[in-house]
Motif scaffolding. Structure first.
Motif, short mmCIF file in Angstrom:
data_model
loop_
_atom_site.label_atom_id
_atom_site.label_comp_id
_atom_site.label_asym_id
_atom_site.label_seq_id
_atom_site.Cartn_x
_atom_site.Cartn_y
_atom_site.Cartn_z
N GLN A 23 38.70 48.15 21.41
CA GLN A 23 39.25 48.08 22.77
C GLN A 23 38.78 47.69 23.75
OE1 GLN A 23 38.25 52.32 21.88
NE2 GLN A 23 39.77 53.23 23.81
N ARG A 24 37.73 47.48 23.61
CA ARG A 24 36.59 46.70 25.26
C ARG A 24 37.68 45.05 25.15
NH1 ARG A 24 33.13 50.12 27.92
NH2 ARG A 24 35.05 51.80 27.44
N ARG A 25 37.21 44.81 24.27
CA ARG A 25 37.89 43.35 23.68
C ARG A 25 38.81 43.60 24.55
NH1 ARG A 25 34.70 41.99 19.48
NH2 ARG A 25 36.84 42.76 18.14
N GLN A 26 39.79 44.84 24.85
CA GLN A 26 41.49 44.79 24.74
C GLN A 26 41.43 44.81 26.04
OE1 GLN A 26 43.51 48.17 22.30
NE2 GLN A 26 45.07 46.72 22.29
N GLU A 27 40.65 45.33 26.53
CA GLU A 27 40.47 45.50 28.33
C GLU A 27 40.24 44.50 28.82
OE1 GLU A 27 37.90 49.47 28.53
OE2 GLU A 27 39.20 50.68 27.54
N ILE A 28 38.62 43.79 28.61
CA ILE A 28 38.87 42.47 28.77
C ILE A 28 40.02 41.52 28.97
CG2 ILE A 28 36.96 40.90 28.68
CD1 ILE A 28 34.96 42.60 27.78
N GLU A 29 40.57 41.72 27.83
CA GLU A 29 42.14 41.07 28.08
C GLU A 29 42.92 40.87 28.41
OE1 GLU A 29 42.19 37.45 26.30
OE2 GLU A 29 40.48 38.95 25.02
N ILE A 30 43.23 42.49 29.07
CA ILE A 30 44.26 42.97 29.79
C ILE A 30 43.28 42.63 31.72
CG2 ILE A 30 45.51 44.90 31.22
CD1 ILE A 30 45.46 46.21 28.50
N LEU A 31 42.32 42.77 31.66
CA LEU A 31 41.44 42.40 33.07
C LEU A 31 41.68 40.78 33.67
CD1 LEU A 31 38.22 44.17 32.94
CD2 LEU A 31 40.64 45.03 34.36
N ALA A 82 43.91 38.84 31.57
CA ALA A 82 45.17 38.47 32.57
C ALA A 82 45.95 38.79 33.67
CB ALA A 82 46.45 39.51 31.56
N ASN A 83 45.45 40.01 34.23
CA ASN A 83 45.46 40.80 35.37
C ASN A 83 44.94 39.38 36.22
OD1 ASN A 83 47.01 42.88 34.49
ND2 ASN A 83 45.52 43.81 34.82
N GLU A 84 43.82 38.70 36.40
CA GLU A 84 43.26 38.47 37.30
C GLU A 84 44.24 36.43 37.14
OE1 GLU A 84 41.14 38.25 39.30
OE2 GLU A 84 40.46 36.19 39.56
N GLN A 85 44.23 36.36 35.93
CA GLN A 85 45.44 34.75 35.87
C GLN A 85 46.66 34.77 36.67
OE1 GLN A 85 43.85 32.56 34.56
NE2 GLN A 85 45.69 31.06 35.42
N ARG A 104 46.84 37.00 38.84
CA ARG A 104 47.10 36.76 40.46
C ARG A 104 47.22 35.58 41.13
NH1 ARG A 104 43.20 37.66 44.09
NH2 ARG A 104 41.63 36.77 42.35
N LYS A 105 45.66 34.88 40.06
CA LYS A 105 44.89 33.71 40.53
C LYS A 105 47.03 32.83 41.16
CE LYS A 105 40.86 32.11 39.62
NZ LYS A 105 40.47 32.61 37.73
N GLU A 106 47.74 33.00 39.73
CA GLU A 106 48.97 31.96 39.77
C GLU A 106 49.24 32.11 41.59
OE1 GLU A 106 51.25 32.51 36.07
OE2 GLU A 106 49.25 31.66 35.09
N PHE A 107 49.66 33.80 40.89
CA PHE A 107 51.29 34.59 42.77
C PHE A 107 49.72 33.68 43.39
CE2 PHE A 107 51.24 37.53 45.36
CZ PHE A 107 52.92 37.50 45.65
N LEU A 108 48.73 33.32 43.92
CA LEU A 108 47.86 33.29 45.23
C LEU A 108 48.38 32.08 45.38
CD1 LEU A 108 44.59 35.27 45.66
CD2 LEU A 108 46.79 34.95 47.00
N MET A 109 48.74 30.78 44.43
CA MET A 109 49.11 29.72 44.19
C MET A 109 49.60 29.23 44.94
SD MET A 109 46.25 27.74 40.87
CE MET A 109 48.21 27.17 40.46
N ASN A 110 51.13 29.87 43.73
CA ASN A 110 52.55 29.56 43.83
C ASN A 110 53.21 30.62 45.65
OD1 ASN A 110 53.08 29.23 41.33
ND2 ASN A 110 53.31 31.26 41.16
#
Ligand SMILES: Nc1ncnc2c1ncn2[C@@H]1O[C@H](COP(=O)(O)OP(=O)(O)O)[C@@H](O)[C@H]1O
Ligand SMILES: [Mg+2]
Length: 351
Positions: free
Chosen positions: A109-117, A119-122, A124-130
């Motif tokens: 469950q924790r791994r999944q949470e971290i995975e989601i975080l 992905a969100n971080e990624q 956000r980064k992509e959005f800012l770059m774009n």
């Protein structure tokens, strides 16, 4: 040995079982040494009591409390009634295998949470770059023309007007981009509510056709309601927002469509509760590999072409947001060389 085979050996049963074996062995020995009937019984009882408590205490103290600690850590809760019940009644029923299963489940469950975080971080980064990239292009354009004008072109009557108008176009693009961004962030924050009303969807489509008729006629594109779907259908939706959806879709169909093309809007009764609206064109279509990503922010199927046409790459993202805010879905079908159809569902209006 069935006690051990069963999965639910509580410390108490385990202690009792062990104590029973040891005290039986002791009692048998004392029976060999002494002919009395009560000595073995006494030995049995005393050994049983001592062994039981010793064993039980050890289990509790060194194993059970540790496990309890693990559970406390996993659930990260303060002791509540429910939790007390869990520790007193449910946990003792759990075998070590079950505990380890619980821990593994927790870890997954924790791994999944971290995975989601992550992905969100990624995202956000992509959005800012774009975003930086999207802003840079028009800003550089405007800056270039202004610098050239200041550098002397201002006095050259053959180009000064043209450069100024190009700079102004760059500014328009920036304004559109900021507008669309504002729209999307407002939609995302959920700050603007969906205010639903009942209206005839074909009337709204006709309004949008009317508004965009100039742009369409410039490319000799015809706008029409699909034959057989003109019969008025009531929908229950946020009218200005659905108008925005139609504008974005029809604008795209015009922008990317071929000269002398045809754009049709079909409105269908799907079932008792849903209306389906579809905007179809006979334009260049979209290659299959782009289809799954076409609704993403800043995603363009044909980068260079769509840039020169002047889109922000946010139109379809806004469409998706609005439709999903209504609890409905949007989809696209397209075949290169044949055309594209963008469809979305709406709640049917009460008559
Ligand atoms: N009707 C259409 N026909 C062909 N391509 C389209 C159509 N609608 C959208 N697209 C493609 O999808 C991309 C994303 O559309 P959109 O989000 O509205 O951004 P924009 O129009 O600002 O480029 C466009 O850049 C274009 O490549
Ligand atoms: Mg667009």
């Amino acid at each position: 040995m069935s006690v051990f085979d069963s999965k639910n050996v509580s410390p108490r049963i385990l202690s009792a079982f062990t104590a029973f074996i040891i005290s039986t062995v002791n009692a048998l020995f004392s029976l060999l040494l002494d002919a009395n009937w009560y000595t073995p019984v006494l030995v049995f009882v005393i050994t049983f009591i001592i062994t039981f408590y010793l064993y039980y205490y050890t289990l509790q103290r060194f194993i059970y409390r540790k496990i309890k600690l693990i559970y406390k850590f996993i659930y990260q809760t303060k002791a509540t009634r429910k939790e007390e019940f869990f520790y007193n009644s449910i946990l003792p029923q759990k075998s070590i295998e079950q505990v380890s299963e619980d821990v593994q489940k927790w870890a997954a469950q924790r791994r999944q949470e971290i995975e989601i975080l992550r992905a969100n971080e990624q995202f956000r980064k992509e959005f800012l770059m774009n975003l930086a990239h999207e802003l840079r292009t028009p800003i550089f354009t405007v800056q270039g023309y202004i610098d050239t004008l200041l550098g002397g072109a201002m006095n050259d009557a053959t180009v000064n007007k043209k450069f100024l108008s190009n700079a102004s176009k760059g500014m328009d693009r920036l304004v559109r981009l900021v507008d669309d961004l504002g729209e999307i962030s407002k939609l995302e924050s959920g700050r603007i509510p969906i205010i639903q009303e009942t209206f005839v969807i074909q009337d709204l489509v006709s309004d949008v056709f009317e508004e965009l008729s100039l742009a369409a006629s410039e490319k000799h594109i015809s706008l029409s309601l699909k034959k057989g779907t003109e019969g008025a259908l009531q929908v229950y939706a946020d009218k200005p927002k659905i108008k925005q959806v139609l504008v974005n879709l029809i604008e795209n169909a015009i922008k990317y469509g071929n000269e002398n093309g045809m754009i049709t809007a079909g409105c269908y009764l799907m079932d008792d509760k849903h209306i389906y609206v579809e905007i179809s064109d006979d334009g260049p279509g979209i290659a299959e590999e782009h289809l799954p990503r076409i609704f993403e922010r800043f995603y363009r199927a044909d980068r260079s072409r769509s840039r020169t046409i002047g889109g922000t790459g946010l139109g379809l993202a806004i469409v998706k947001h609005i439709v999903e805010a209504h609890g409905q879905t949007v989809n696209v079908r397209s075949k290169p060389g044949v055309g594209s159809s963008f469809g979305f569902t709406l709640e049917r209006g009460k008559e």
